[in-house]
Each structure stands twice: as C-alpha cells, then as structure tokens.
Enzyme design. Structure first.
Site: not given
Ligand code: BES
Ligand code: ZN
Ligand code: MN
Length: 483
Positions: A261, A331, A335
């Site tokens: 990230k 990331d 899921r």
């Molecule tokens: N934990 C994150 C989602 C998240 C991001 C929750 C910011 C709250 C605030 C999750 O694991 C994630 O990183 N999701 C990605 C998925 C994508 C790579 C398909 C996202 O939402 O960017």
């Molecule tokens: Zn996450």
């Molecule tokens: Mn993530």
C-alpha cells in the site's frame, strides 16, 4: 461505571432531564420559584437545539440540574436519545463528578424501555476512551442513576449494559496497536472471554496447512507472526438447534503484502481486524446475556506483510472449499481468509445463517461513505431482518446487489477464480462474489464495514463514537439475535 435504577429521584450531584423545545419538563419534582424560573430561562435559551445543554444550580434534590436538548420532535430518530445521553455523560465526566442521575422520559416520545437502553448505550459508550497506553486517565463517574417510573423498563437496562460492554470490548481490542496485537494475541484475548457455555479453539499454522486452509496460510506466510483461526462456540440453546455462524476478518495489520500500500494513512490498517473484533464483542455480549441460542464465532486472523514467505501476485492457491484462486493483488487478502472461514463454518456447523463482518474494500467507502455499511446477501429474508435491526439500532447498512453478471467479474483464465474484479468497477460486490463462491446455499449476509469500523475524516461526529474503532455491528447483531 455502575448503573442503578430507582423510581424516585434522590440526592445527586447532577440531575439530568431531557427537554424538547418549550414542552413541560418532568422529573424535577417540586422546585422553589427561583429555581423554576431559572430552569425555564435555561430551557428558553437552549431553544430546540439538538445536543444543547443548560445547567442550573439549585433545586432540592440536586446540586445542579442539567437540561439536555432533544431537538425538534419531528426530527427525532432512533439515535437522538443515545446521542444526547452521550453529551450528558461527557458533561458529567468533564465536571469531574463521581455520580450523576438521568431521568428516563416517560412514554410519549418512545417506549421508556427503549429510551432507557439508549441512555445506557449513549452514556457508557461515550465515556469509553482508549487509554491503556497513557499514564493520565480520564475521569469517569462511578455511578449513573436512572430514574425510571415504569417498572417494566428496568430489565432493558441490564441488557443494554451488557451490549454496550460488548461494543466497548470490540472497540478496545480493535484500537490495539499492531505491534501489541498479532494473531496469537487476538487468540489469547478470545480465550479470556469466560462463560460456562463458551468454548474457544484456536487452530495454528501447521494444522491450518494440513487441513487445507490455503487462503489463511498464504496470506499469513509473509509475517513472522503466525496466522490463527479462532473459533468460539456458544451453545445456549438446544443441541439440536442449528447455530448462527458469525465470521469476522481479523487482519491485525494490512500492509498490502507484496502489492504494498502507499504510505499515507497506512497506520489505519491496524483497524483491518475490526470485523473479528466485532465478532468478539458480539460473543461476549451473547454470553453475558446467557442468550438461549447457539452462536459460533469464526475469526481468521493474519498479518498481511511482505516477506520471504509472502504469497505473490501470480500465485495460484487452493482454498478450504477446494476451489483454486489466482492471486492478482496480495492486497485483496481479506476475501481469501474469509473464504476459508466461511467454507469451514458451513461444512462444520450446517448453520441456519452465516453473517460475516469485514473491512473488505476501499470501494465500499467510495460507494456508501463512512456512515453506512455495505451488505451483500443471497437471502432476501435474512437481509430484510438485518435491515430491520439496522433501522432499530441506527447502525446503518445498505444492501447492494449480487447477480450472475457480478459473479462473472471474478472469472480467471487459469484458476477457478481470481482475487480481484475488473478495474474499479463494483469493487465491494466483486469481493462479495468471491465470498459467495466459497459456500453452498446457506443463507448468508456479508457486511462490509470498511467505512464505518473506525472514525475517519467524513465520519459523522457522535459523542458515543470517540476517535478510533466504533465497534460497529455489535448492537446490530444483538438486536438481530434477540428479535
Ligand atoms: N483492508 C483493505 C480494505 C480497506 C481499505 C478498508 C481502506 C478500509 C480502508 C483490503 O484488504 C484491501 O486492501 N482491499 C483492496 C482490494 C483491491 C486490491 C481489489 C482495496 O479496497 O483497494
Ligand atoms: Zn485488508
Ligand atoms: Mn488489503
């Protein structure tokens, strides 16, 4: 803070009554002419302002009288009394009082039992502060006395206390910093919830590998802190009764892994365990209330780190369901661990319903913002019941669709599915589609709490949601389980 109920006001440092515009104020007993005039003046000064407070010094039973404004009657919601009670409790704390009294409004606005619960929730949750790492602690009154004229409303107080404690517990664990709360710590915390009807099992890395939890072990591989699958079984109903399974994502820190990230606000990813913490809070409250029902909490917990053992984009892993997943972005880890937990929950417990909580997608914040959670479900009845609980508790959820077209978004060329959808399209739903694929046809609801699990810049300010984790979902599901 202890809560005492009484039918008549006794001596108190602070006597709080709710006021609504110029309506007659009840609960103050006999006042001398001077105090009565001062109360009327304070009320008029407040007007119809929601959350306004006015203090009058005087009265027979009280050192001080606190008037707390409920706003306009026509604008009242199921959150008004909870919100204003939070303001009141914070005022008592600010005045450094050890005790204060709140008069529960008689019918009229709403059932006194409902008001009493909301006062307890608002007051207790707003006095919570994450301060275990601070030397100086905030003052919290030892006692709140509730004046309740209607006897039948008294049991609601005890229930609301236990539910609020569950929500506070969820907040406290979720607020823990990632260096102090790895998956093993979370498992220890789960084991410490004591109740004769509650059993806790924890499955460690080697057994997870052996038994085919390929999602959890892949995501957990990059960290020196081993993954854990935490299982809490509460059997309060008949053995023959199928349980409700609650699954909660508990990524104790989400760096994104190899698909790392950006640095901005990465510290907030300690809150990626909030789904799991919500399940812990629910189980604690269910056990505290001795509910006559069967509930199983399943919490897959990992730390998503880049490292020599980390999984990679391009990997194909095999999930607990037997299906394979192509990894396109490490990331999108939530899921993967949830798919294992959902499949296990369905196989092992044949539940009557499965509900999962997860800070799953940033896309949910894009779609719904930071005050409403996203819900995806394969069962209209379950979704409707959750929506009803949402309306009652004001923990807001909004359902999103999931049809075959969306299921198509996670098709992979090389595996049974891929762990991402297509570009930025419907990210919350493509994540839910992945989860849907982990299960057969058990009624299921997925609640994406990415926007609501902790306070963010656009979060509506509420006294009972101080900065940090909100414990979202505990009150919602306790309402669902009791309705
Ligand atoms: N934990 C994150 C989602 C998240 C991001 C929750 C910011 C709250 C605030 C999750 O694991 C994630 O990183 N999701 C990605 C998925 C994508 C790579 C398909 C996202 O939402 O960017
Ligand atoms: Zn996450
Ligand atoms: Mn993530």
């Amino acid at each position: 803070m202890r809560i005492i109920t009484t039918t008549a006001t006794r001596n108190t440092q602070l006597l709080c009554v709710f006021v609504q515009g110029a309506e007659k104020i009840s609960g103050l007993g006999k006042l001398d002419a001077g105090t009565a005039a001062a109360v009327r003046q304070a009320r008029d000064d407040m007007g119809s302002c929601l959350g306004a407070v006015g203090i009058v010094h005087g009265g027979r039973q009280a050192r001080r009288i606190l008037l707390a404004g409920l706003g306009k009657k026509s604008e009242m919601t199921g959150d008004t009394v909870r919100f204003v009670s939070g303001v009141v409790a914070k005022k008592a704390a600010e005045l450094n009082l050890q005790e204060f009294t709140v008069v529960v409004p008689l019918g009229g606005v709403q059932d006194p039992a409902v008001s009493a619960s909301q006062i307890v929730e608002g007051a207790k949750m707003s006095l919570y502060k994450f301060e275990r790492f601070k030397k100086e602690k905030k003052n919290i009154p030892d006692v709140m006395t509730l004046v309740i004229k209607s006897k039948s409303a008294i049991p609601a107080v005890k229930t609301a206390e236990v539910i609020s404690d569950g929500a506070i517990f969820a907040k406290e664990v979720a607020n823990m910093p990632p260096n102090e709360c790895a998956p093993a710590t979370l498992a220890e915390i789960a084991k410490k919830i004591k109740n004769p009807r509650l059993k806790c099992r924890v499955i460690g890395r080697d057994e997870l590998k052996r038994r085919g939890f390929g999602g959890i072990t892949a995501v957990g591989g990059g960290s020196r802190n081993d993954p854990k699958l935490i299982i809490l079984e509460y059997f309060g109903g008949a053995k023959s009764q199928r349980p409700t399974v609650l699954v909660g994502k508990a990524v104790t820190f989400d760096t994104g892994g190899i698909s790392i990230k950006p640095r901005e606000r990465m510290e907030e990813m300690k809150f990626d365990k909030c789904g799991g913490c919500t399940v812990l809070g629910i189980i604690k409250a269910v056990a505290g209330l001795n509910l006559k029902t069967n509930i199983v909490g399943i919490i897959p917990s990992v730390e998503n780190m880049p490292g020599g053992g980390a999984y990679r984009p391009g990997d194909i892993i095999r999930l607990y369901s037997g299906k394979t997943a192509e990894i396109l972005n490490t990331d999108a880890e939530g899921r993967l661990i949830l798919a294992d937990a959902l499949a296990y929950g369905e196989e092992r417990y044949s539940p009557k319903a499965i509900i999962d909580f997860a800070t799953l997608t940033g896309a949910c914040i894009v779609a719904l913002g930071t005050n409403v959670a996203g819900m995806v479900s394969n069962d209209d009845r379950l979704a409707a019941r959750i929506s009803e609980s949402s309306a009652r508790t004001t923990e807001e959820v909004w359902r999103l669709p999931l049809n075959e077209d969306y299921m198509g978004m996670i098709k992979s060329d090389v595996a049974d599915m891929k762990n991402m959808g297509i570009g930025a399209a419907a990210g919350t739903i493509s994540a839910a589609a992945f989860l849907r694929n982990a299960m057969r046809d058990t009624p299921w609801a997925h609640i994406d709490i990415a926007g609501v699990a902790w306070t963010q810049a656009s979060t509506k300010k509420k006294p009972y949601n101080p900065k940090g984790a909100t414990g979202f979902g505990v009150r919602l599901i306790l309402d669902y389980l009791q309705s």
